[in-house]
Design a protein around this motif. Structure first.
Motif, PDB file in Angstrom:
ATOM      1  N   GLY A  34       0.828  -1.198   0.000  1.00 41.53           N
ATOM      2  CA  GLY A  34       0.000   0.000   0.000  1.00 41.53           C
ATOM      3  C   GLY A  34       0.856   1.239   0.000  1.00 41.53           C
ATOM      4  N   PRO A  35       0.266   2.393  -0.309  1.00 40.61           N
ATOM      5  CA  PRO A  35       1.033   3.639  -0.346  1.00 40.61           C
ATOM      6  C   PRO A  35       1.470   4.079   1.042  1.00 40.61           C
ATOM      7  CG  PRO A  35      -1.303   4.096  -0.582  1.00 40.61           C
ATOM      8  CD  PRO A  35      -1.164   2.606  -0.615  1.00 40.61           C
ATOM      9  N   SER A  36       2.412   5.002   1.092  1.00 41.37           N
ATOM     10  CA  SER A  36       2.824   5.584   2.370  1.00 41.37           C
ATOM     11  C   SER A  36       1.614   6.217   3.042  1.00 41.37           C
ATOM     12  CB  SER A  36       3.905   6.646   2.146  1.00 41.37           C
ATOM     13  OG  SER A  36       5.061   6.050   1.607  1.00 41.37           O
ATOM     14  N   SER A  38      -0.783   4.540   4.484  1.00 47.82           N
ATOM     15  CA  SER A  38      -1.989   3.709   4.351  1.00 47.82           C
ATOM     16  C   SER A  38      -2.353   3.004   5.648  1.00 47.82           C
ATOM     17  CB  SER A  38      -1.796   2.680   3.240  1.00 47.82           C
ATOM     18  OG  SER A  38      -0.704   1.821   3.532  1.00 47.82           O
ATOM     19  N   HIS A 198       7.673  -3.397  -0.288  1.00 50.97           N
ATOM     20  CA  HIS A 198       7.448  -2.900  -1.650  1.00 50.97           C
ATOM     21  C   HIS A 198       8.060  -3.856  -2.667  1.00 50.97           C
ATOM     22  CE1 HIS A 198       5.742   0.857  -0.270  1.00 50.97           C
ATOM     23  NE2 HIS A 198       6.787   1.076   0.499  1.00 50.97           N
ATOM     24  N   ASP A 214      -5.171   0.947   2.165  1.00 50.15           N
ATOM     25  CA  ASP A 214      -5.130   2.381   1.873  1.00 50.15           C
ATOM     26  C   ASP A 214      -6.138   3.074   2.777  1.00 50.15           C
ATOM     27  OD1 ASP A 214      -4.227   4.690   0.574  1.00 50.15           O
ATOM     28  OD2 ASP A 214      -5.876   4.636  -0.861  1.00 50.15           O
ATOM     29  N   ARG A 235      -8.764   1.380  -6.723  1.00 50.91           N
ATOM     30  CA  ARG A 235      -7.648   1.952  -5.958  1.00 50.91           C
ATOM     31  C   ARG A 235      -6.437   1.035  -6.032  1.00 50.91           C
ATOM     32  NH1 ARG A 235      -4.006   4.134  -5.091  1.00 50.91           N
ATOM     33  NH2 ARG A 235      -3.255   5.310  -3.295  1.00 50.91           N
ATOM     34  N   THR A 236      -6.670  -0.257  -5.982  1.00 46.95           N
ATOM     35  CA  THR A 236      -5.565  -1.218  -6.121  1.00 46.95           C
ATOM     36  C   THR A 236      -4.937  -1.099  -7.498  1.00 46.95           C
ATOM     37  OG1 THR A 236      -6.929  -2.704  -4.775  1.00 46.95           O
ATOM     38  CG2 THR A 236      -4.904  -3.608  -5.702  1.00 46.95           C
ATOM     39  N   ARG A 238      -4.814   1.487  -9.493  1.00 39.34           N
ATOM     40  CA  ARG A 238      -4.041   2.731  -9.616  1.00 39.34           C
ATOM     41  C   ARG A 238      -2.688   2.589  -8.920  1.00 39.34           C
ATOM     42  NH1 ARG A 238      -8.779   5.230  -8.057  1.00 39.34           N
ATOM     43  NH2 ARG A 238      -7.836   5.988  -6.135  1.00 39.34           N
ATOM     44  N   PHE A 239      -2.693   2.019  -7.730  1.00 37.07           N
ATOM     45  CA  PHE A 239      -1.455   1.852  -6.983  1.00 37.07           C
ATOM     46  C   PHE A 239      -0.478   0.962  -7.749  1.00 37.07           C
ATOM     47  CE2 PHE A 239       1.010  -0.787  -3.968  1.00 37.07           C
ATOM     48  CZ  PHE A 239       1.755   0.216  -3.353  1.00 37.07           C
ATOM     49  N   LEU A 242       1.455   2.299 -10.752  1.00 32.37           N
ATOM     50  CA  LEU A 242       2.549   3.235 -10.472  1.00 32.37           C
ATOM     51  C   LEU A 242       3.837   2.534 -10.056  1.00 32.37           C
ATOM     52  CD1 LEU A 242       0.578   5.936  -8.461  1.00 32.37           C
ATOM     53  CD2 LEU A 242       1.386   6.114 -10.822  1.00 32.37           C
ATOM     54  N   ILE A 243       3.739   1.284  -9.586  1.00 27.76           N
ATOM     55  CA  ILE A 243       4.945   0.642  -9.042  1.00 27.76           C
ATOM     56  C   ILE A 243       5.393  -0.568  -9.832  1.00 27.76           C
ATOM     57  CG2 ILE A 243       4.382   1.415  -6.697  1.00 27.76           C
ATOM     58  CD1 ILE A 243       3.580  -1.498  -6.110  1.00 27.76           C
TER      59      ILE A 243
END
Length: 244
Positions: A34-36, A38, A198, A214, A235-236, A238-239, A242-243
């Motif tokens: 998850g993002p920072s 979260s 990550h 998140d 949301r998953t 989109r995350f 990005l990675i």
């Protein structure tokens, strides 16, 4: 092995965990992504009661603590004996050798005599591939070696569950694999593990289950292939876009 019900945690007006419920079966490797911000690290720290939840309950093994009522230091100690935690930064005692760092918890927490503690510490340093580094101090070790001392230190306490908080994020890329190798071996031996990371490759190949968090909630969870390759929640998606 782990049963979390309705866990809540706030820092002032900032609610970090919102009614989290989750289970981890014996022998499972659950990877949390998850993002920072979260809530994933706070969730992990609550499992070890490094952060005290505001409500809900945690059961690990046979030990359960209800945080909706007043808890004691003994309650916290009971829960902590079930887990070993490895942090992002090694947190080794700089004036102790690798061997002494692993022995310290055995002597101070478990009250073992020095000879017994030495035998066990040597065994676990051998397990993580550091048999030839036992008498070196942290400044003489690479970041990956220091992190493996941290893993040996946690394992030596013989916990039922190992918790890893981004154990490779502070390492140079070439040192990451030596730490992940030890974690893969633990997974193969059936150690129950909860890992905030990550490292998507680790999640893809080693995890039994992936949880995406998140905003202080579990957005999605499932088998690695399902969550990482064909996520259902926007949301998953989109995350991961990005990675990956």
């Amino acid at each position: 092995m782990i049963n979390v019900k309705h866990l809540q945690k706030s820092f002032g007006n900032n609610t970090v965990l919102r009614d989290i419920s989750a289970t981890v079966e014996k022998g499972e490797v659950v990877v949390i992504i998850g993002p920072s911000g979260s809530g994933k690290t706070t969730f992990l720290r609550c499992l070890n009661v490094l952060e005290t939840p505001d409500g809900g309950s945690i059961r690990i093994g046979e030990e359960e603590v209800q945080f909706s009522q007043k808890i004691t230091k003994r309650d916290i100690a009971r829960l902590r004996t079930q887990t070993g935690m490895v942090f992002q930064h090694h947190n080794l005692f700089p004036h102790f050798t690798a061997l002494e760092n692993v022995m310290e918890g055995l002597i101070t927490v478990q009250k073992q005599n020095r000879e017994e503690a030495r035998r066990k510490a040597e065994s676990y340093l051998h397990k993580v591939g550091l048999a030839d580094k036992m008498n070196l101090y942290p400044f003489q070790l690479s970041g990956g070696q220091q992190q493996r001392v941290g893993i040996a230190r946690a394992l030596a306490l013989e916990p039922k569950v190992m918790l890893f908080d981004e154990p490779t994020s502070a390492l140079d890329p070439e040192l990451v694999q030596e730490v992940l190798k030890v974690m893969r071996e633990l997974a193969q031996e059936g150690m129950t593990m909860v890992v905030v990371t990550h490292e998507m490759k680790f999640a893809r190949h080693i995890a039994s289950r992936v949880i995406f968090m998140d905003g202080g909630v579990i957005v999605e969870e499932g088998a690695p292939a399902d969550v990482l390759e064909t996520p259902q929640e926007e949301r998953t998606k989109r995350f991961l876009s990005l990675i990956q």
